[in-house]
Design a protein around this motif. Structure first.
Motif, short mmCIF file in Angstrom:
data_model
loop_
_atom_site.label_atom_id
_atom_site.label_comp_id
_atom_site.label_asym_id
_atom_site.label_seq_id
_atom_site.Cartn_x
_atom_site.Cartn_y
_atom_site.Cartn_z
N ARG A 95 2.47 20.89 5.30
CA ARG A 95 3.87 20.46 5.37
C ARG A 95 4.01 19.15 6.14
N ALA A 96 3.16 18.98 7.16
CA ALA A 96 3.20 17.72 7.92
C ALA A 96 2.83 16.54 7.03
N ALA A 97 1.81 16.72 6.17
CA ALA A 97 1.42 15.65 5.25
C ALA A 97 2.53 15.38 4.25
N PHE A 98 3.11 16.44 3.71
CA PHE A 98 4.21 16.27 2.75
C PHE A 98 5.43 15.62 3.42
N ALA A 99 5.68 15.98 4.69
CA ALA A 99 6.81 15.39 5.41
C ALA A 99 6.61 13.89 5.61
N MET A 100 5.38 13.49 5.92
CA MET A 100 5.11 12.06 6.09
C MET A 100 5.29 11.32 4.77
N ASP A 109 0.81 -1.21 0.00
CA ASP A 109 0.00 0.00 0.00
C ASP A 109 0.85 1.27 0.00
N LEU A 110 2.16 1.13 -0.01
CA LEU A 110 3.03 2.28 0.18
C LEU A 110 2.78 3.36 -0.86
N GLY A 111 2.77 3.00 -2.14
CA GLY A 111 2.58 4.00 -3.19
C GLY A 111 1.25 4.72 -3.05
N ALA A 112 0.20 3.97 -2.69
CA ALA A 112 -1.12 4.57 -2.54
C ALA A 112 -1.14 5.53 -1.36
N ARG A 113 -0.55 5.15 -0.23
CA ARG A 113 -0.51 6.03 0.94
C ARG A 113 0.25 7.31 0.63
N VAL A 114 1.36 7.20 -0.09
CA VAL A 114 2.13 8.39 -0.45
C VAL A 114 1.28 9.32 -1.31
N GLU A 115 0.61 8.76 -2.31
CA GLU A 115 -0.23 9.60 -3.17
C GLU A 115 -1.36 10.25 -2.38
N GLY A 116 -1.97 9.49 -1.46
CA GLY A 116 -3.03 10.06 -0.63
C GLY A 116 -2.52 11.21 0.22
N LEU A 117 -1.33 11.07 0.79
CA LEU A 117 -0.74 12.15 1.59
C LEU A 117 -0.43 13.37 0.74
N VAL A 118 0.05 13.14 -0.49
CA VAL A 118 0.34 14.26 -1.39
C VAL A 118 -0.95 15.00 -1.73
N VAL A 145 -4.48 19.85 -0.87
CA VAL A 145 -5.76 20.44 -0.45
C VAL A 145 -5.53 21.37 0.74
N LEU A 146 -4.78 20.92 1.74
CA LEU A 146 -4.49 21.76 2.90
C LEU A 146 -3.74 23.03 2.50
N TRP A 147 -2.86 22.91 1.55
CA TRP A 147 -2.09 24.08 1.09
C TRP A 147 -3.04 25.12 0.48
N GLN A 148 -4.00 24.65 -0.32
CA GLN A 148 -4.96 25.57 -0.91
C GLN A 148 -5.85 26.21 0.15
#
Length: 380
Positions: A352-357, A327-336, A341-344
């Protein structure tokens, strides 16, 4: 978000690369002798699927880390890479070196496609790291050809070329792939690869559709579906309504493909409403599916509803939990997606916390890096 099956493939074996390995200007050498030394190395280029010699075929040949007299390596590498064309018996150039090297130390790839950019895949077991010989695969050049064959004795695919830096995917779950299917793939890929460098997705679509209609009886059901999906991708890339209708009209869209195609439309930011309808239909069937929940959120974001989008993305990430390596690739895409959305929403610390994870999980993820660059996010 793409399907579970696609992410599972990515986790098992490297399945996406960018054709960005440039070579010195292609000079396809005829058979002869190159190099200097007392030890002569001879090779026959063979089709990995059939074992038959490949006459008058293009190839790439090199010995990793080895310089060959008269063949200048790229400035940052030690390999002297030879590009050539075989004779009528499939013989490549012969290479003289001061020492003898076993043939299994050399890399010899047949070539598909045109251009000065190229890449080949090496297929190895996830746990054993042993070469996976004889594995059926399909190379899918973005906006270009589909090509199928089997890996050679060392687990290598063909060397795929392109006129420009381009993404290429490797699919490897298509059953036995009968000889007629290989023949169709080779004809189709050769025709499309011969299109001029200026040919866009619409021209590739027309050529592939003609090949599909003329030869679909040679293809198994799974591979027919693969070609139809490729046609959908080409229509989306070309933003051509008529071609999309044609591709979708070739056969009913399988329910497991609804999210995948809907997400492709949404991610391209084209015909988002149509993509949303597909995603909603998929979500009605499996309302707790984290892949589809993320797709729904991404569609709402594209439609200018970031607050509602965030709720679906949170549900998606919660459904994954810690997840598995698959699930790693999917979790990374979900966090991105969540980070954007949070940035907007101007919640930059949370973004930044989501991007850092995501960075912690996969620091080289292409989608992550592109998103950070596009949004001009400066990470600690």
């Amino acid at each position: 978000m793409r399907s579970n099956q696609l992410y599972l493939k990515t986790a098992i074996l490297l399945s996406v690369a960018t054709l960005c390995t440039t070579a010195l200007a292609r000079d396809y050498r005829p058979p002869g002798t190159l190099g200097e030394g007392s030890q002569l190395h001879r090779f026959v280029l063979r089709d990995p699927a059939t074992g038959h010699p490949l006459p008058e075929a293009r190839y790439r040949l090199f010995l990793p880390g080895q310089r060959i007299a008269g063949i200048i390596p790229k400035s940052d590498e030690q390999d002297s890479v030879i590009f050539g064309v075989t004779d009528k018996q499939g013989n490549t150039v012969s290479v003289r070196l001061p020492k003898r090297y076993l043939k299994d130390k050399w890399i010899l790839n047949p070539i598909v496609g045109e251009g000065d950019f190229g890449e080949a895949f090496s297929m190895r077991g996830e746990t054993s790291n042993h070469p996976m010989a004889g594995l059926a695969y399909v190379l899918d050049l973005k906006d270009g050809f589909l090509f199928c064959n089997r890996t050679d004795s060392r687990g290598y695919t063909y060397y795929a070329q392109s006129y420009k830096a381009q993404t290429i995917s490797l699919d490897y779950a298509f059953g036995s792939m009968e000889p007629a299917q290989y023949a169709w793939c080779k004809r189709q890929s050769a025709t499309i690869a011969a299109l001029p460098a200026s040919a866009g997705p619409a021209a590739v679509f027309r050529q592939m559709l003609a090949s599909y209609e003329a030869g679909k009886d040679e293809l198994g059901a799974d591979f027919q579906a693969r070609v139809r999906r490729k046609l959908i991708d080409l229509a989306i890339a070309g933003r051509d309504n008529r071609q999309l209708d044609i591709a979708l009209g070739l056969a009913p869209l399988a329910k497991e493909s609804l999210n995948e195609v809907g997400y492709a439309l949404v991610d391209a930011n084209w015909m988002v409403g149509r993509g949303m309808a597909m995603i909603d239909e998929a979500l009605a069937q499996t309302p707790d599916n984290p892949f589809i929940l993320d797709s729904k959120g991404w569609a709402l974001f594209r439609l200018g509803q970031p607050e509602q989008a965030l709720g679906y993305m949170e549900q998606s990430l919660a459904a994954f939990g810690e997840g598995t390596e698959a699930d790693l690739g999917a979790r990374v895409e979900g966090l991105v997606h969540k980070g954007e959305v949070l940035w907007q929403l101007d919640r930059q610390d949370e973004a930044r916390a989501a991007f850092a994870m995501a960075t912690h999980l996969s620091p080289d993820d292409e989608n992550l890096l592109r998103t950070l660059a596009r949004l001009q996010v400066e990470m600690p």
